[in-house]
Design a protein around this motif. Sequence first.
Motif, PDB file in Angstrom:
ATOM      1  N   ILE A  75       0.845  -1.201   0.000  1.00 46.73           N
ATOM      2  CA  ILE A  75       0.000   0.000   0.000  1.00 46.73           C
ATOM      3  C   ILE A  75       0.879   1.250   0.000  1.00 46.73           C
ATOM      4  N   GLY A  76       0.287   2.360  -0.465  1.00 43.55           N
ATOM      5  CA  GLY A  76       0.997   3.630  -0.505  1.00 43.55           C
ATOM      6  C   GLY A  76       1.197   4.214   0.885  1.00 43.55           C
ATOM      7  N   THR A 102       6.512   5.486  -0.615  1.00 45.99           N
ATOM      8  CA  THR A 102       6.083   6.377  -1.687  1.00 45.99           C
ATOM      9  C   THR A 102       4.559   6.405  -1.746  1.00 45.99           C
ATOM     10  N   GLY A 103       4.034   7.333  -2.518  1.00 48.77           N
ATOM     11  CA  GLY A 103       2.589   7.460  -2.648  1.00 48.77           C
ATOM     12  C   GLY A 103       2.014   6.462  -3.642  1.00 48.77           C
ATOM     13  N   GLY A 104       0.799   6.759  -4.108  1.00 44.19           N
ATOM     14  CA  GLY A 104       0.163   5.873  -5.068  1.00 44.19           C
ATOM     15  C   GLY A 104      -0.769   4.884  -4.414  1.00 44.19           C
ATOM     16  N   ASN A 163       3.822   3.266 -11.317  1.00 41.66           N
ATOM     17  CA  ASN A 163       5.086   3.766 -10.798  1.00 41.66           C
ATOM     18  C   ASN A 163       4.874   4.743  -9.657  1.00 41.66           C
ATOM     19  N   ALA A 164       5.843   4.798  -8.758  1.00 41.06           N
ATOM     20  CA  ALA A 164       5.790   5.722  -7.619  1.00 41.06           C
ATOM     21  C   ALA A 164       7.185   6.284  -7.383  1.00 41.06           C
ATOM     22  N   PHE A 165       7.260   7.413  -6.652  1.00 41.04           N
ATOM     23  CA  PHE A 165       8.502   8.167  -6.589  1.00 41.04           C
ATOM     24  C   PHE A 165       8.715   8.788  -5.210  1.00 41.04           C
ATOM     25  N   SER A 166       9.985   8.988  -4.866  1.00 40.44           N
ATOM     26  CA  SER A 166      10.324   9.765  -3.677  1.00 40.44           C
ATOM     27  C   SER A 166      11.633  10.499  -3.942  1.00 40.44           C
TER      28      SER A 166
END
Length: 255
Positions: A75-76, A102-104, A163-166
């Motif tokens: 989970i985000g 990360t989010g999402g 995709n997710a990012f930090s």
Amino acid sequence: VFILVTRVQIPERLQSSLRKRAFFISLCVMNKLQVLISNQYYPFLNRAVEQYLTEHQEEGIVTMYLWKNQRTVVIGYNQNPYAECNVKLLLDEGGHLMRRGTGGGAVYHDLGNINFSFIADKSNYDVKKQLSVIQDALLAYGLHTEISGRNDLLCEGRKFSGNAFSKGKNNLHHGTILIKTDGTMMQRYLIVDKAKLLKNGVNSVASRVVNLSELVPELTSENIKQPLVASFEKTYGGKAECLDFDTFINRPEVQ
């Protein structure tokens, strides 16, 4: 003693040649490439190694990390697990629930999909370039893909990679590649947004996602690894050092 200094006029053609050579040299020394492939399927170990790389990687290095998790819902950062998945059922059946940094949205991992992480400092971090590594690798199987407006990857109009990012000292970009994920188990554990169900219907929601093995039956989460490594080296223009995953397992920061 007098030293006579004169300005030498370098011909434009030679200037252009020197600039190109300097640019080529800078490309060669700018990045050190690393590839790490996990040999474990325990999500908390794989996540710990990813975090270690993100926090400890030196400047000028770009790392591609490939990993797989067994029966896991991820989970985000800001999500409520009980709103996203059937927690009791998942845990009762030996699955894992993990929160990422990360989010999402929530995603389901099993051994039919492969996950990737790109770790780089700010000067070498380029989302489109990183996504092109995935796209180029899939061309080896004749799969033509596109990037959606949300940085998802689509094939024939259907999503196979989220995709997710930090951002920090080093930036992290990670995502999934659906190849032969068990859709029945995915629907068993994940709770789909009721608003989406009412608006689009269950079949419509499911039709927007694709396992790439539906399009290329011989493609697996194992035989995509080498094309990904080759594409990473081609895209960044260098030979990658292959790191030994076992050397990370006993590090205190990972444990």
